[in-house]
Design an enzyme around this catalytic site. Structure first.
Site, PDB file in Angstrom:
ATOM      1  N   THR A  23       0.960  -1.248  -0.127  1.00 15.81           N
ATOM      2  CA  THR A  23      -0.292   0.076   0.224  1.00 15.81           C
ATOM      3  C   THR A  23       0.986   1.436  -0.099  1.00 15.81           C
ATOM      4  O   THR A  23       0.507   1.927  -0.580  1.00 15.81           O
ATOM      5  CB  THR A  23      -1.118  -0.106   1.422  1.00 15.81           C
ATOM      6  OG1 THR A  23      -1.717  -1.089   1.117  1.00 15.81           O
ATOM      7  CG2 THR A  23      -2.198   1.386   1.522  1.00 15.81           C
ATOM      8  N   CYS A  24       1.777   1.398   0.849  1.00 17.91           N
ATOM      9  CA  CYS A  24       2.639   2.106   1.499  1.00 17.91           C
ATOM     10  C   CYS A  24       3.293   2.799  -0.381  1.00 17.91           C
ATOM     11  O   CYS A  24       4.206   3.892  -0.617  1.00 17.91           O
ATOM     12  CB  CYS A  24       3.985   2.376   1.797  1.00 17.91           C
ATOM     13  SG  CYS A  24       3.744   1.763   3.618  1.00 17.91           S
TER      14      CYS A  24
END
Length: 160
Positions: free
Chosen positions: A48-49
């Protein structure tokens, strides 16, 4: 105790890479006399980062700066070499300052650390974003575990 809106950012420091090599950046240097968007994420190169959180701030850097933001900073509990490599991988350039909180000291001082030992990651910083105006927190959005909703670049733009 967790930091809250209206609180001053605690004293601390980060490591980051510059053209001259690794340097230390104090919270006074980062936040003093400036409007800063600081966002934090659990780890460099994580799904996600890398797919959403950091790219959103790179994409919207001009919009954020157009609303009076002096500095956009990404913090993670990684070392400065990893943060530098991730910034290069994500084509960050000078749009986002990549800050290493290698021992989670700053995350702990904010009360925004968590135990990710179950994933083999040790102590990490929670996913959050804040707006800091001359050292004082004016907006603080902390994600629920596993979520990515309130700490995005779009959420910070809406808060400005």
């Amino acid at each position: 105790m967790t930091i809250k809106v209206g609180d001053s950012v605690p004293n601390g420091s980060f490591k980051h890479m510059t053209a001259e090599g690794m340097e230390e950046l104090s919270t006074g240097e980062l936040f003093g006399g400036k409007k800063v968007v600081l966002f934090s994420l659990p780890g460099a190169f994580t799904p996600t980062c890398s797919a959403k959180h950091l790219p959103g701030f790179v994409q919207h850097a001009g919009d954020l700066k157009g609303k009076g933001v002096d500095t956009i900073a990404c913090m993670s509990v990684n070392d400065a070499f990893v943060m530098d490599a991730w910034g290069k991988d994500q084509s960050v350039g000078d749009s986002v300052v990549m800050l290493a909180d290698g021992n989670a000291e700053f995350a702990k001082s904010l009360g925004l650390d968590f135990d990710a030992s179950g994933f083999g990651m040790g102590t990490r910083a929670q996913r959050f974003a804040m707006i800091v105006d001359d050292g004082k927190v004016t907006t603080l959005n902390v994600e629920e575990p596993g979520a990515f909703e309130v700490s995005s670049a779009e959420a910070m733009l809406a808060a400005l």
